[in-house]
Design a protein around this motif. Structure first.
Motif, short mmCIF file in Angstrom:
data_model
loop_
_atom_site.label_atom_id
_atom_site.label_comp_id
_atom_site.label_asym_id
_atom_site.label_seq_id
_atom_site.Cartn_x
_atom_site.Cartn_y
_atom_site.Cartn_z
N LEU A 35 0.97 -0.89 0.19
CA LEU A 35 0.08 -0.27 0.04
C LEU A 35 0.96 0.59 -0.17
O LEU A 35 0.43 2.73 -0.40
N ASP A 36 1.79 0.92 0.34
CA ASP A 36 3.27 2.11 0.45
C ASP A 36 3.43 3.03 -1.13
O ASP A 36 3.18 3.86 -1.28
N PHE A 37 3.21 2.51 -2.07
CA PHE A 37 3.70 2.29 -3.32
C PHE A 37 2.13 1.98 -4.77
O PHE A 37 2.63 2.97 -5.64
N CYS A 38 1.40 2.14 -3.86
CA CYS A 38 0.22 1.19 -4.90
C CYS A 38 -0.67 2.15 -4.13
O CYS A 38 -1.92 1.58 -3.81
N ASP A 39 -0.67 2.74 -5.81
CA ASP A 39 -1.95 4.12 -5.28
C ASP A 39 -3.23 3.38 -5.50
O ASP A 39 -4.46 3.57 -4.96
N SER A 40 -3.22 2.84 -6.91
CA SER A 40 -4.71 1.87 -6.67
C SER A 40 -5.13 1.22 -5.56
O SER A 40 -6.49 1.45 -5.76
N CYS A 41 -4.36 -0.20 -5.07
CA CYS A 41 -4.90 -0.34 -3.85
C CYS A 41 -5.15 0.63 -2.71
O CYS A 41 -5.99 -0.40 -2.21
N VAL A 42 -4.79 1.34 -2.73
CA VAL A 42 -4.38 2.71 -1.42
C VAL A 42 -5.82 2.93 -2.25
O VAL A 42 -7.26 3.22 -1.09
N GLU A 43 -6.24 3.45 -3.03
CA GLU A 43 -7.87 3.57 -3.29
C GLU A 43 -9.03 2.82 -3.33
O GLU A 43 -9.92 3.09 -2.30
N ARG A 44 -8.56 1.47 -3.03
CA ARG A 44 -9.99 0.56 -3.46
C ARG A 44 -10.02 -0.10 -1.63
O ARG A 44 -11.14 -0.15 -1.49
N TYR A 45 -8.82 0.23 -0.93
CA TYR A 45 -8.33 -0.02 0.56
C TYR A 45 -9.58 1.04 1.04
O TYR A 45 -10.04 0.93 2.24
N ALA A 46 -9.49 2.15 0.94
CA ALA A 46 -10.10 3.87 1.55
C ALA A 46 -11.33 3.81 0.61
O ALA A 46 -12.24 3.18 1.68
N LEU A 47 -11.88 3.08 -0.09
CA LEU A 47 -13.40 2.18 -0.11
C LEU A 47 -13.76 1.33 0.92
O LEU A 47 -14.96 1.42 0.78
N ALA A 48 -12.63 0.33 0.85
CA ALA A 48 -13.70 -0.75 1.57
C ALA A 48 -13.37 -0.69 3.21
O ALA A 48 -14.30 -0.43 3.86
N LEU A 49 -12.60 0.58 3.34
CA LEU A 49 -12.58 1.23 4.99
C LEU A 49 -14.25 2.17 5.58
O LEU A 49 -14.79 1.42 5.95
N THR A 50 -14.59 2.46 4.39
CA THR A 50 -15.47 3.05 4.13
C THR A 50 -16.95 2.73 3.42
O THR A 50 -16.36 3.19 1.90
#
Length: 158
Positions: A35-50
């Motif tokens: 998640l430190d370097f993959c923006d698409s996974c960070v975006e998916r992770y943020a959407l999964a959180l809320t």
């Protein structure tokens, strides 16, 4: 559980495990490193959180908050500016007294003698300094008002 897909991104199962805390220590470290370097996974992770819809603040709330932010910014700026100004003045006084001409004490004594002959001149000089400082403060306030005006998008969601 398969944590990464063939492209190297987190799988849906991996994201779910990350959000609900079912990953073991090594898997969490691998996922967080990814998640430190993959923006698409960070975006998916943020959407999964809320999945909640973000609410707009009431229209009357934003101006008061922005006003407080502007006042705090002005306070911090003037605080730092005054420290730099005092340091600069002290440096000039020390430099002027120690290294230039007759020295500060001799010039100060001459200055006191000159102003004691004409007491009105001292008050005029101090009034001019006060007026100049007031003009400087007014100029800073105008500059802050022009350059740090916050605009709220609250209520403009059409």
């Amino acid at each position: 559980m398969k944590l990464f897909d063939y492209e190297g991104h987190l799988t849906a199962e991996g994201l779910k495990g990350l959000t609900d805390g079912t990953l073991d220590e090594m898997q969490r470290l691998e996922a967080s490193e990814h998640l430190d370097f993959c923006d698409s996974c960070v975006e998916r992770y943020a959407l999964a959180l809320t999945d909640d819809v973000q609410m707009e603040p009431p229209a009357g709330l934003a101006p008061s908050i922005f006003g407080r932010l502007r006042a705090r910014l002005r306070s911090v700026f003037f605080s730092r500016f005054s420290r730099v100004a005092v340091a600069a003045v002290m440096t000039l006084v020390i430099w002027n007294g120690a290294f230039v001409g007759e020295g500060l004490l001799t010039r100060s004594a001459q200055w006191i003698q000159d102003y004691s002959k004409n007491p009105g001149a001292l008050s005029e000089t101090l009034n001019e300094w006060g007026s100049s400082l007031q003009d400087l403060g007014d100029g800073f306030n105008r500059w802050f008002a022009q350059n740090f005006t916050f605009h709220s998008s609250a209520g403009n969601s059409k």
